[in-house]
Scaffold this motif. Structure first.
Motif, PDB file in Angstrom:
ATOM      1  N   LEU B 367      -3.580   5.832   3.530  1.00  0.00           N
ATOM      2  CA  LEU B 367      -3.347   7.275   3.558  1.00  0.00           C
ATOM      3  C   LEU B 367      -2.091   7.619   2.762  1.00  0.00           C
ATOM      4  O   LEU B 367      -2.085   8.542   1.930  1.00  0.00           O
ATOM      5  CB  LEU B 367      -3.167   7.746   5.000  1.00  0.00           C
ATOM      6  N   THR B 368      -1.042   6.897   3.036  1.00  0.00           N
ATOM      7  CA  THR B 368       0.211   7.124   2.301  1.00  0.00           C
ATOM      8  C   THR B 368      -0.047   6.981   0.808  1.00  0.00           C
ATOM      9  O   THR B 368       0.399   7.807  -0.006  1.00  0.00           O
ATOM     10  CB  THR B 368       1.271   6.095   2.727  1.00  0.00           C
ATOM     11  N   GLU B 448       0.491   1.621   8.383  1.00  0.00           N
ATOM     12  CA  GLU B 448       0.496   3.072   8.255  1.00  0.00           C
ATOM     13  C   GLU B 448       1.476   3.688   9.266  1.00  0.00           C
ATOM     14  O   GLU B 448       1.554   3.227  10.402  1.00  0.00           O
ATOM     15  CB  GLU B 448      -0.922   3.578   8.532  1.00  0.00           C
ATOM     16  N   THR B 450       3.172   6.781  11.758  1.00  0.00           N
ATOM     17  CA  THR B 450       2.519   7.696  12.692  1.00  0.00           C
ATOM     18  C   THR B 450       2.012   8.917  11.928  1.00  0.00           C
ATOM     19  O   THR B 450       2.530   9.280  10.870  1.00  0.00           O
ATOM     20  CB  THR B 450       3.500   8.192  13.768  1.00  0.00           C
ATOM     21  N   ARG B 451       1.011   9.566  12.508  1.00  0.00           N
ATOM     22  CA  ARG B 451       0.424  10.745  11.875  1.00  0.00           C
ATOM     23  C   ARG B 451       1.461  11.810  11.553  1.00  0.00           C
ATOM     24  O   ARG B 451       1.437  12.443  10.521  1.00  0.00           O
ATOM     25  CB  ARG B 451      -0.630  11.364  12.815  1.00  0.00           C
ATOM     26  N   TRP B 452       2.404  11.987  12.527  1.00  0.00           N
ATOM     27  CA  TRP B 452       3.357  13.073  12.383  1.00  0.00           C
ATOM     28  C   TRP B 452       4.266  12.878  11.179  1.00  0.00           C
ATOM     29  O   TRP B 452       4.803  13.822  10.644  1.00  0.00           O
ATOM     30  CB  TRP B 452       4.202  13.184  13.645  1.00  0.00           C
ATOM     31  N   LEU B 454       3.196  11.517   8.442  1.00  0.00           N
ATOM     32  CA  LEU B 454       2.390  11.785   7.256  1.00  0.00           C
ATOM     33  C   LEU B 454       2.111  13.268   7.084  1.00  0.00           C
ATOM     34  O   LEU B 454       1.867  13.745   5.972  1.00  0.00           O
ATOM     35  CB  LEU B 454       1.066  11.032   7.357  1.00  0.00           C
ATOM     36  N   LEU B 455       2.117  13.965   8.217  1.00  0.00           N
ATOM     37  CA  LEU B 455       1.694  15.359   8.178  1.00  0.00           C
ATOM     38  C   LEU B 455       2.458  16.207   7.162  1.00  0.00           C
ATOM     39  O   LEU B 455       1.817  16.890   6.342  1.00  0.00           O
ATOM     40  CB  LEU B 455       1.808  15.963   9.584  1.00  0.00           C
ATOM     41  N   ALA B 458       1.324  15.400   3.775  1.00  0.00           N
ATOM     42  CA  ALA B 458      -0.059  15.818   3.544  1.00  0.00           C
ATOM     43  C   ALA B 458      -0.135  17.308   3.269  1.00  0.00           C
ATOM     44  O   ALA B 458      -0.846  17.760   2.352  1.00  0.00           O
ATOM     45  CB  ALA B 458      -0.903  15.453   4.762  1.00  0.00           C
TER      46      ALA B 458
END
Lengths: 493, 959
Positions: B367-368, B448, B450-452, B454-455, B458
């Motif tokens: 994702l990154t 990867e 945490t989602r936060w 990446l948010l 993104a």
């Protein structure tokens, strides 16, 4: 009528008289009080100053009152300056105590000389006559010479005192010579009457202008403006730090008063001439003060040179009052209030900076080198922050009082048309920022050399913190002091 | 009010953040996030108003006495920036929450972060130039604190210091420029300044204004030649870099240039200074970016390069270029912040940012990688992303530049070259980090985040894509509002479409993409190399250090040249300046003599003055080599002065002067022996040879003396002003009953002063005595002078009544002086008694008697005198003071005020007519006090010689 002995109105001089009486009381108290109760000396001194402050405040009515055959004036300007003066001297007494005790210098002489020089400054501030002014100046200077030499075992202090004395006497001579020429031209020594005589064209301009040169030289010496600045670094460096703190703070107020009374109250008609002289002094002071400060490794010397440049700024404001011989009332007022503002701000910052040196000093250790501040943040973050605030303020970085002081001066200079000089002054402050920031960098980023804990009494810690806070808070609300300065001058000019 | 809220929210939040406990990571983040989000929301909600009204203003009184109010002003351009600052701030806060480690002191971070945000908003929303400068400096300071956040790291400290020095100094230059600008425009209000564009450009100070403001803007935006601080500032925590060094602080410079574009742009100077700096930064930084080993280093140089692009656009003096610049400001902020965040994630998860060690991360963190690839593509200017659009506009502008030929062709070439570099470093960054074989020896095992974390990245990448695909829809209106705010009615028409047909700019884009790919291929071969080909030696930091060192050493050198610790030099300077100052005035004012005719010159008088002058010269001549001779000569000069007083019929003055001369000379002689010898360790003055020095000194001294004489002459030849003299002359006899005016003044008219003076004199005498009583002279001055030694050779026993007169050569004078004493007493009484009507008086009389006593001491020796002469100075002082007081109080019996003189005039048998006055009593007091005081001081000094002898015998030195 001639046989009548008229008692002068003593009330306008009440604070001075009170201070004098209390000084004598302290002089006698010293004989009675032994070494043991030495703290009484400083307590009495502070009580005296507070008492004088109360007297000054109570009798403050905004009227211009002349007394002692028009030799002494009590107006709002003198009251305001005296009140600031008391605060400064109280701070000096509190900051100095532990330093003096550690060096076995805390004798009654210190407090007495401080009080006598305070008296001298008060007389200068309230002078309405060249003679009163000179008397006050001499009382101040002689006390200061003695104070510088108070540590008689220190060869450096003695040398500094000797230089200060010789040069100071020379400058006093110049001032007196200038006064005599003004007298020769106008036939009077009363400041108001001098202004009247010049205004009516009764005075010989040539003689006056030559007298002016010597007057300005005397003033410049007192302010420590280039090229009459040589004593400043030597004396600041040589004197014990507690004395340096005193010399670098309160007398600047008296010197400001002297400048204002002599040049503006007395010789305003000659503004064209003295402006030019002040301009040279200001430009040279700002340039040399800032450039020379860079080369210093001793903080006291650095602050001495920075003081020279600050006085240059003050002179910059003093010369901006009149444009091309035309005095626009608002611009004039504005310029002189910014000079007053600058002086007050400088005294505040100077007290704090030298207070920091005293804070870090202890028995056997003078924290006067810039290196002594290394890593202060690790040793004591709070006082590192206080010092940072002081340095930022001295450098003229926004939201501290120093910036607004500089700003008001620059604005006045620009309004008076001295744009080139204003820009020059800004460029020089840029150079100045370098050495102030170096202190900050050393405090925050370098490893401490001196790791001893800071030992200082509580009252000093509290007052020093308040001092730093004042520099920051008056920076957030710069209007308060500026309004005071403007009001003061409106009622006094 | 909302405007004020936008600025105050961050500051309030900062205050709150500072007081939270050090480990309250979540609370800090919530607080900071809430402040930032609220500010964002307010900004967004203000858009309709901005779009409709154009400018929102808010004035809050703050410091009217200084002419400063809090003046906030939001137009479309400011709104765009405010949105960038607040929105990006919110995203970075979220990111930082997860980036900062639990061990970091977070309150400090968030506190300064919010201060910075507030300051940045202050810069953007200021409606007053001075206020803007203040906030500008504040951003420098708070960024300093943020860069130095990890201050235990040496490079962080160096970087922070460099950033502060460069940007802070730039800020002060800006302050100077703004002062000038406001002065020309007639006010510091932004509206006033913007309205005064024609005056400003026509003003002779325009180049100075431009230079100073450019200094401020270029340092802040890290433009050539001040770009070097930015790469070093990369030692800051990555959220700081993402925020400060992509979206906000470095944009402040270009913000200012755009803000003042209508006022300052449009001249050749602007084109060369701003455009030149921009072009150099664009190409040079793009080139350097290709060789960086640190991920953040690549990003830092690419930031400089992109800011150079913006600066160049602003410098091109065309409205369309301005639009492109504003557009690119927004685009760059989005993709660069996202890339910084990616770099931070990589650093956070792998523990390194070294391009030499990282490799193949796309497998571990897909994702990154995807986000970073898109953002990097936007940076490289790949179609369908926002970077492509603004770059296309830039290419178009370079092509349609309206300049001489060489510039018209040169600029597109340079632009294409920069495009090639840009593609190459973007490719290199992505390829190195995310592709290739998986890295082996990383500090942490990559995975990867945490989602936060990446948010935020993104969201930014989504913005890149959206703007890139449907620009008109996403950013069109806002861009138009923003550029409209700057350009007003002159805003040009432009289209934000993705496809403009086949044209030169598109060709340039493709050349850049292709060339970049090829260059990247060539670069692959250099994997691991750390040097920059061709430009190795250019190192801004080195230059910076050299400059600072040069400043310090230069100051030291100048100081050594210009100042001196020597008192002589310092005095010389004061004299020289006073003399010079006075000389400067001679020309404009002249120093004409007055009308009073001088008296005819008498040869005798001239001779007297010649002698006096010669004596004075001799004093100066001998002062260094023979102090005794110097003192004697000084006495000679004093004598000439006394005689001058006689000449001008002031016998009274002459008498006083004469006696004062004698007494002081004797006192100095007594004191001379305590002066130390010359200390050989004290170095002589360096520099000029003694002869030169002496000639210089004599010139200055002569100049000063002649100047003083000339001035005195000029004053004396003018009619004297009416002082108080005539009054005294007229009233002396009728009111004071005396013919000697001086004496009448002393004892009658100014009796009170005299009373005070003699009191002081008494106190001084006591003080001198008290001080000297304990005085121990320095050992080196203890040895008696040879003459005296001989004289004391057969010293009589001390402390005995039988002390003998000196024998030998001194015998005769000693006897003579003994005879002199009663005579002197008579003379002094004579002077005292006649004082009221003829020259004389108590003061003179007292001095005469005191002189006689001094002579006894000098010639007869202390022992001899003290064993015979019973003089008790303390009684003399006390009685004198009491007599004077009694004379004063006596007036009270006659019902008159203190010190009023009472006279009795009558005839006595035998004696004849007699005039008695209380004044005589007073004068007698003066007389006695003067005798007592002078003698007391003298005795104190005389006893020093006794003490030194004690000392000598005590130590057994018989010499």
């Amino acid at each position: 009528m001639l046989n009548q002995f008229v008692t002068p109105d003593l009330q306008p001089a009440a604070p001075e008289i009170f201070l004098l009486i209390m000084s004598c009381v302290i002089l006698f108290a010293d004989l009675v009080v032994g070494q043991v109760q030495r703290w009484m000396m400083s307590a009495l001194t502070i009580i005296t100053l507070v008492g004088a402050a109360v007297l000054t405040y109570v009798t403050m009515d905004g009227q211009v009152v002349l007394t002692f055959s028009n030799m002494f004036v009590d107006d709002l300007l003198s009251d305001f300056l005296k009140l600031v003066l008391y605060v400064a001297v109280i701070a000096v007494v509190i900051y100095s105590r532990s330093y003096l005790v550690a060096r076995n210098l805390e004798k009654a002489e210190f407090y007495l000389l401080v009080l006598f020089s305070t008296l001298g400054m008060m007389v200068m501030i309230s002078a309405a006559h060249f003679l009163t002014l000179y008397l006050g100046l001499e009382l101040l200077s002689l006390s200061l010479y003695a104070l510088v030499a108070i540590d008689r075992d220190s060869a450096r202090s003695t040398e500094a005192a000797m230089k200060y004395f010789v040069l100071g006497a020379l400058a006093s001579g110049l001032l007196l010579y200038g006064m005599s020429m003004v007298y020769g031209a106008t036939g009077t020594l009363e400041i108001g009457a001098v202004a009247q005589a010049i205004y009516h064209g009764d005075a010989n301009k040539t003689i006056l202008v030559f007298g002016l040169v010597f007057l300005v030289a005397g003033i410049a010496f007192k302010l420590g403006a280039v090229p009459f600045h040589m004593w400043v670094p030597d004396v600041y460096h040589g004197a014990p730090t507690a004395i340096t703190l005193f010399i670098a703070s309160a007398p600047k107020l008296a010197a400001f008063a002297m400048t204002l009374r002599l040049l503006v109250y007395g010789l305003f008609e000659l503004a064209d001439q003295w402006q030019l002289m002040l301009m040279m002094l200001a430009v040279l002071s700002i340039a040399l003060g800032n450039l020379a400060a860079i080369a210093q490794t001793n903080l006291k010397r650095m602050l001495a040179y920075s003081g020279i440049s600050h006085m240059g700024f003050m002179l910059l404001a003093m010369m901006s009052g009149v444009v091309g011989g035309q005095a626009d009332p608002f611009g004039t007022l504005n310029a002189y209030s910014s000079a007053l503002y600058y002086s007050v701000a400088y005294v505040l910052m100077s007290l704090g900076s030298f207070g920091m040196i005293l804070l870090l000093s202890r028995a056997g250790h003078e924290a006067e080198m810039i290196e002594d501040f290394k890593g202060l943040n690790k040793r004591n973050p709070w006082f590192a922050a206080v010092m940072m605030v002081l340095m930022f303020s001295m450098a003229g970085i926004p939201f501290f009082i120093g910036f607004f002081a500089k700003f008001s001066v620059l604005l006045a200079a620009v309004k008076a048309g001295y744009v080139g000089i204003a820009v020059f002054a800004v460029m020089m402050s840029l150079v100045g920022a370098f050495y102030y920031l170096r202190v900050v960098k050393i405090m925050y980023f370098d490893a401490p050399v001196d790791t001893a804990p800071i030992e200082a009494p509580l009252d000093m810690r509290v007052l020093l913190s308040l001092n730093g806070l004042a520099v920051a808070v008056f920076g957030l609300f710069p209007d308060s002091i500026m309004m005071l300065c403007t009001t003061t001058l409106v009622r006094s000019l | 009010m909302e405007l004020a809220l936008i600025i105050f929210l961050p500051f309030l939040g900062s205050l709150g953040a500072a007081f939270l406990p050090p480990n309250a990571r979540n609370a800090e983040a919530w607080l900071a996030g809430a402040a930032a989000l609220a500010a964002t929301a307010i900004t967004v909600s203000l858009y309709p108003q901005v779009a409709a009204e154009g400018v929102l203003r808010l004035n809050l009184p703050w410091a009217p006495a200084l002419g400063l109010d809090i003046s906030l002003r939001m137009d479309g351009f400011a709104w765009l920036f405010a949105l960038l600052v607040t929105g990006m701030g919110t995203l970075v806060v979220i990111y930082a929450r997860y980036y900062m480690s639990p061990a970091d002191p977070v309150p400090r971070f968030f506190s300064f972060f919010l201060v910075f945000m507030g300051a940045m908003l202050g810069v953007v929303l200021s409606g007053h130039l001075i206020q803007m400068v203040m906030f500008w400096e504040m951003t420098s300071l708070s960024s300093f604190m943020l860069i130095a956040y990890w201050h235990h790291r040496g490079e962080a400290r160096r970087g922070a210091r460099m950033a502060l020095t460069v940007t802070g100094a730039g800020g002060l230059a800006l302050f100077g420029g703004v002062l000038l600008l406001g002065h020309i425009a007639g006010g510091y209000d932004l509206d006033t300044v913007l309205a005064a564009a024609p005056q400003v450009k026509a003003h002779p100070w325009y180049p100075a204004v431009l230079a100073l403001i450019a200094l401020g803007a270029l340092t802040k935006s890290a433009q050539f030649p001040f770009h070097f601080w930015l790469p070093h500032a990369m030692s800051a925590p990555t959220p700081v870099s993402a925020y400060l060094h992509s979206a906000t602080m470095v944009k402040a410079g270009v913000f200012l240039l755009a803000r003042l574009w209508p006022v300052l742009a449009g001249t050749d100077a602007w084109f060369w200074i701003i455009g030149g700096a921009g072009l150099c930064s664009l190409v040079l930084a793009g080139y350097l970016a290709m060789f960086q080993q640190d991920m953040k280093g690549v990003l830092a140089y690419s930031t400089i390069s992109h800011l150079g692009l913006i600066t160049l656009l602003l410098g091109m003096n065309s409205e369309l270029a301005l639009v492109a610049a504003v557009f690119h400001i927004a685009n760059h902020a989005t993709f660069k912040a996202s890339l910084f965040m990616a770099a931070g994630i990589v650093d956070h998860e792998t523990g390194t940012r070294d391009l030499g060690r990282l490799s193949g991360l796309s497998r571990a963190m897909p994702l990154t990688a995807a986000l970073a690839v898109v953002a990097a593509a936007a940076m490289a200017g790949v179609p369908l992303l926002n970077g492509f659009l603004s770059k296309e506009m830039f290419f178009a502008e370079t092509v349609f530049l309206d300049r001489p030929d060489w510039q018209r062709f040169g600029l597109p070439l340079a632009a294409t070259l920069a495009g090639v570099f840009s593609v190459a470093y973007s490719l290199r960054l992505i390829q190195r980090v995310f592709f290739g074989p998986p890295a082996q020896d990383l500090p942490h095992t990559p995975h990867e985040p945490t989602r936060w974390m990446l948010l935020p990245s993104a969201l930014l990448v989504a913005a890149c894509v959206l703007v890139g695909v449907v620009p008109e829809l996403v950013i069109g209106p806002y861009l138009r509002t923003a550029t409209g705010a700057i350009l007003g009615a002159d805003a040009p028409a432009y289209s934000l479409a993705v496809w403009h047909g086949f044209n030169t700019p598109l060709l340039m884009s493709f050349v850049a993409l292709g060339g970049g790919a090829l260059l990247h291929g060539a670069l692959l071969a250099r994997r691991g190399a750390t040097t920059v080909p061709l430009l190795e030696s250019i190192d801004g930091r080195h230059l910076f250090d050299v400059t600072l060192t040069a400043l310090t050493t230069g100051a030291e050198r100048a100081l050594r040249r210009l100042s001196s610790p020597r008192l002589q030099m310092q005095m010389l300077l004061i004299f020289a300046v006073a003399l010079g100052g006075a000389l400067l005035l001679v020309k404009p004012f002249g120093i004409g003599w007055g009308a009073n005719a001088p008296q005819p010159l008498d040869p005798a008088f001239a001779l007297l003055w010649l002698v006096g002058g010669a004596c004075a010269l001799a004093v100066a001549w001998q002062a260094k080599y023979h102090r005794f001779a110097a003192v004697a000569f000084a006495g000679g000069a004093g004598l000439a002065t006394s005689l001058t007083f006689v000449w001008f019929s002031a016998p009274d003055l002459a008498l006083t002067q004469l006696t004062v001369e004698v007494v002081t000379t004797v006192l100095i002689l007594l004191g001379l022996r305590w002066l130390p010898r010359r200390d050989e360790r004290i170095a002589g003055p360096g520099g000029a040879t003694p002869r030169l020095r002496r000639s210089r000194d004599i010139l200055v001294a002569g100049g000063c003396g002649l100047g003083l004489a000339a001035l005195a002459y000029a004053v004396l030849t003018r009619p004297a002003v009416d002082g108080i003299a005539p009054f005294f002359v007229q009233q002396a006899l009728p009111q004071g009953g005396g013919l000697n005016v001086v004496n009448v003044i002393l004892v009658d008219f100014r009796g009170f002063d005299t009373f005070g003076e003699i009191t002081v004199l008494g106190i001084v005498a006591l003080t001198v005595y008290a001080l000297l009583r304990r005085f121990r002279p320095a050992p080196e001055s203890m040895r008696l002078p040879d003459q005296q030694h001989e004289q004391d050779g057969d010293a009589s026993p001390r402390d005995s009544q039988e002390a003998m007169l000196p024998a030998g050569a001194m015998m005769l004078p000693a006897v003579l002086v003994r005879l002199l004493l009663p005579l002197a007493l008579l003379v002094s009484l004579f002077f005292l008694l006649r004082g009221h009507n003829a020259p004389g008086g108590g003061f003179v009389g007292g001095l005469i008697l005191a002189t006689a006593v001094i002579l006894q001491y000098l010639v007869g020796g202390t022992h001899w005198v003290e064993s015979r002469l019973r003089i008790h100075p303390l009684y003399w002082i006390a009685i004198g003071l009491l007599l004077a007081a009694a004379a004063g109080i006596g007036a009270a019996f006659a019902g008159a005020p203190f010190l009023t003189s009472q006279a009795w005039h009558g005839t006595l048998p035998v004696v004849g007519e007699l005039h008695l006055s209380s004044v005589l009593l007073f004068d007698l007091g003066v007389y006695m006090l003067v005798v007592g005081a002078t003698t007391l001081m003298l005795v104190a000094i005389a006893h020093q010689s006794l003490r030194s002898q004690h000392h000598r015998t005590a130590t057994g030195d018989t010499r």
